[in-house]
Design an enzyme around this catalytic site. Structure first.
Site, PDB file in Angstrom:
ATOM      1  N   CYS A  72       1.398   9.477   4.851  1.00 52.06           N
ATOM      2  CA  CYS A  72       0.951   9.420   3.459  1.00 52.06           C
ATOM      3  C   CYS A  72       1.108  10.761   2.765  1.00 52.06           C
ATOM      4  O   CYS A  72       1.672  10.854   1.671  1.00 52.06           O
ATOM      5  CB  CYS A  72      -0.506   8.964   3.400  1.00 52.06           C
ATOM      6  SG  CYS A  72      -1.188   8.944   1.725  1.00 52.06           S
ATOM      7  N   GLY A  76      -1.543  15.361   8.551  1.00 53.71           N
ATOM      8  CA  GLY A  76      -1.628  14.485   7.389  1.00 53.71           C
ATOM      9  C   GLY A  76      -0.903  13.173   7.525  1.00 53.71           C
ATOM     10  O   GLY A  76      -1.116  12.260   6.733  1.00 53.71           O
ATOM     11  N   GLY A  77       0.003  13.074   8.515  1.00 53.92           N
ATOM     12  CA  GLY A  77       0.698  11.815   8.707  1.00 53.92           C
ATOM     13  C   GLY A  77       1.650  11.476   7.583  1.00 53.92           C
ATOM     14  O   GLY A  77       2.007  12.307   6.743  1.00 53.92           O
ATOM     15  N   GLY A 126      13.295  -0.376   5.690  1.00 55.09           N
ATOM     16  CA  GLY A 126      12.090  -0.666   6.455  1.00 55.09           C
ATOM     17  C   GLY A 126      11.732   0.453   7.413  1.00 55.09           C
ATOM     18  O   GLY A 126      12.322   1.534   7.393  1.00 55.09           O
ATOM     19  N   GLY A 150      13.529  -3.252  -1.238  1.00 59.94           N
ATOM     20  CA  GLY A 150      12.086  -3.411  -1.134  1.00 59.94           C
ATOM     21  C   GLY A 150      11.377  -2.453  -2.067  1.00 59.94           C
ATOM     22  O   GLY A 150      11.996  -1.785  -2.897  1.00 59.94           O
ATOM     23  N   GLU A 188      11.070   1.947  -6.106  1.00 64.40           N
ATOM     24  CA  GLU A 188      10.429   3.147  -6.658  1.00 64.40           C
ATOM     25  C   GLU A 188      11.424   4.289  -6.777  1.00 64.40           C
ATOM     26  O   GLU A 188      11.474   4.988  -7.804  1.00 64.40           O
ATOM     27  CB  GLU A 188       9.253   3.550  -5.767  1.00 64.40           C
ATOM     28  CG  GLU A 188       8.057   2.626  -5.892  1.00 64.40           C
ATOM     29  CD  GLU A 188       6.875   3.065  -5.047  1.00 64.40           C
ATOM     30  OE1 GLU A 188       5.817   2.413  -5.136  1.00 64.40           O
ATOM     31  OE2 GLU A 188       7.003   4.060  -4.298  1.00 64.40           O
ATOM     32  N   HIS A 195     -13.589  -2.599 -26.248  1.00 61.78           N
ATOM     33  CA  HIS A 195     -12.359  -2.751 -27.041  1.00 61.78           C
ATOM     34  C   HIS A 195     -11.944  -1.383 -27.591  1.00 61.78           C
ATOM     35  O   HIS A 195     -12.800  -0.606 -28.015  1.00 61.78           O
ATOM     36  CB  HIS A 195     -12.605  -3.716 -28.202  1.00 61.78           C
ATOM     37  CG  HIS A 195     -11.467  -3.817 -29.154  1.00 61.78           C
ATOM     38  ND1 HIS A 195     -10.337  -4.569 -28.881  1.00 61.78           N
ATOM     39  CD2 HIS A 195     -11.262  -3.242 -30.369  1.00 61.78           C
ATOM     40  CE1 HIS A 195      -9.503  -4.462 -29.890  1.00 61.78           C
ATOM     41  NE2 HIS A 195     -10.042  -3.659 -30.813  1.00 61.78           N
ATOM     42  N   ILE A 233      10.018   0.422  -1.627  1.00 57.73           N
ATOM     43  CA  ILE A 233      10.407   1.827  -1.519  1.00 57.73           C
ATOM     44  C   ILE A 233      11.708   2.074  -2.269  1.00 57.73           C
ATOM     45  O   ILE A 233      11.832   3.024  -3.049  1.00 57.73           O
ATOM     46  CB  ILE A 233      10.545   2.231  -0.030  1.00 57.73           C
ATOM     47  CG1 ILE A 233       9.184   2.176   0.657  1.00 57.73           C
ATOM     48  CG2 ILE A 233      11.134   3.638   0.090  1.00 57.73           C
ATOM     49  CD1 ILE A 233       9.239   2.461   2.147  1.00 57.73           C
TER      50      ILE A 233
END
Length: 467
Positions: free
Chosen positions: A42, A39-40, A273, A184, A189, A447, A186
């Protein structure tokens, strides 16, 4: 003797997995080598786990603030272990799905759990996690090994139990005071996440602003948002020493514009980073060139300097986003399997910072437009004027858009707003379709929706202010 394949992919990330499936469906014999988890980044330590945790923090925040909506909710405690277990269950389900997708087909991908390193341009040695080695060879090899957290050289840091954006995902003890080195997206968040879970949070950032690549108004709005929730900032500041005592408490020595500060906290997160996972690949034995940071050098179609070897995803540098890695896959797939001529040159790089509200970005910032000396107009509208914002109480932020002075087409936008990523995506579609600001201003939107803001946004277009 080496085992021969048509295609070898090193790394099971968002470019590698679909590419392996695409080649296998074309009848190619494919090997996929993964050192860690399918899955790496992500799925395992990036988008999916962080946004899953952020969802829990958002629920907690709403419980704390529901009184203004006439709803009294008594929140006794935050069960961080249960929050982490929910995240882990989702990741395991996704990894199982990837495994089934790769192997449960007529021509299955052959998986190798282990570490790959080149011994020659098209030959790899695989040290298996279960013990033993395998030698594999193929005319086509794709490097999709991603990145890992960069660790700065701070005195004493290596001798402490500091956290990275990967290891903090498994933290089940709620920090009393989380010190984040790095401001940054990351770091931001995680700052909102843990602040909303009831932790004291301090961010130490070397630049004078958070999100230094954004326009000043975006940086200021993001900082004000998080400060309003209780996050503390030390900007223009540098952490130069980290220590940890016998009780596991941290002391971070920081040089600030106002002098020396010592921060004391229960946990330290380093979020400065990423660096590429290339040091142990044996690229020198394959003759594959890298830059001075270790990122693999590629052309606009992801060829390295060695014929038949490509690099996809974060490992070749540039914007490090899942959707960009997936587009790398599509470009390579189309070029090799569909006979097309595609490249990464000139492609869009949309992204979202998943704070609440979100920051959705696409195209040029105003600073970039000024650097390029473009003829443009700009419109900015506070979110509090949007009907949907007033009804939901989600009134923080603003929407800013740049419009070409001659064509009236959109050059770029920053949407710092509830559903900011979705509204940004609408404007991205308009950019691709050359839909003018006048057309959007006159378009009929249902709307009351967030999209309805586009009717009013462009009425505020004006020439940029001279600086």
């Amino acid at each position: 003797m080496p085992e021969s394949f048509d295609v070898i992919i090193i790394g099971s990330g968002q470019a590698g997995n679909p590419l392996a499936t695409a080649f296998a469906q074309e009848g190619r014999r494919v090997a996929l080598i993964e050192k860690n988890l399918l899955g790496g980044s992500c799925i395992n330590y990036g988008c999916v786990p962080t946004k899953t945790l952020l969802a829990s923090a958002e629920r907690a925040h709403h419980a704390y603030t529901d009184a203004q909506y006439g709803i009294e909710v008594e929140l006794e405690d935050i069960d961080l272990p249960t929050i982490v277990e929910r995240k882990d269950a989702l990741l395991e389900k996704l990894r199982q799905g990837i495994h089934e997708n790769l192997t449960d087909q007529e021509n299955p991908v052959q998986l190798f759990d282990g570490h790959a390193s080149f011994t020659a341009p098209h030959t790899l040695n695989v040290t298996l996690n279960t013990g033993g080695t395998e030698t594999l060879t193929a005319p086509l090899i794709f490097i999709n090994t991603g990145t890992r957290a960069a660790i700065p050289e701070i005195d004493g840091l290596a001798d402490t139990d500091f956290l990275t954006p990967t290891t903090i995902l498994n933290l089940k003890d709620k920090p009393e005071h989380l010190i984040i080195i790095g401001g940054g997206y990351i770091g931001l968040e995680f700052s909102q996440l843990y602040r909303r879970l009831g932790c004291e949070v301090t961010i130490v950032e070397e630049s004078a602003v958070v999100l230094e690549r954004e326009d000043d108004d975006v940086c200021e709005a993001m900082q004000q948002l998080l400060e309003g929730e209780g996050v503390q900032f030390l900007l223009g500041s540098q952490a130069h020493r980290v220590s940890q005592n016998a009780e596991k408490q941290f002391t971070v020595s920081v040089t600030t514009p106002d002098g020396e500060r010592r921060l004391r906290g229960s946990h330290v997160l380093v979020a400065v980073g990423r660096e590429p996972n290339t040091k142990e690949l044996g690229l020198d034995k394959a003759g594959v060139e890298t830059d001075d940071r270790g990122f693999v050098l590629v052309d606009d179609q992801f060829h390295t300097n060695v014929r038949g070897i490509y690099a996809l995803g974060d490992v070749h540098g540039g914007p490090q986003f899942t959707h960009i890695s997936y587009d790398d896959y599509r470009i390579v797939r189309d070029n090799i399997l569909k006979g097309k001529k595609r490249s990464k040159k000139g492609r869009d790089v949309p992204y979202v910072v998943f704070t609440e509200p979100q920051l959705g970005r696409i195209g040029l910032s105003e600073h970039e437009a000024q650097e390029q000396k473009l003829d443009y107009r700009v419109a900015s509208m506070p979110v509090k004027t949007i009907g949907r914002a007033q009804q939901t109480g989600l009134t923080k932020g603003f929407i800013k858009v740049l419009v070409d002075g001659k064509t009236d087409c959109i050059l770029g936008t920053a949407v710092f707003c509830e559903q900011g990523g979705e509204i940004m995506s609408m404007l991205q579609l308009a950019m691709h379709g050359n839909i003018t600001c006048e057309m959007l201003q006159d378009m009929i939107f249902a709307h009351p929706t967030w999209a309805e803001a586009l009717n009013n946004l462009f009425s505020k277009l004006e020439n940029p202010k001279k600086k």
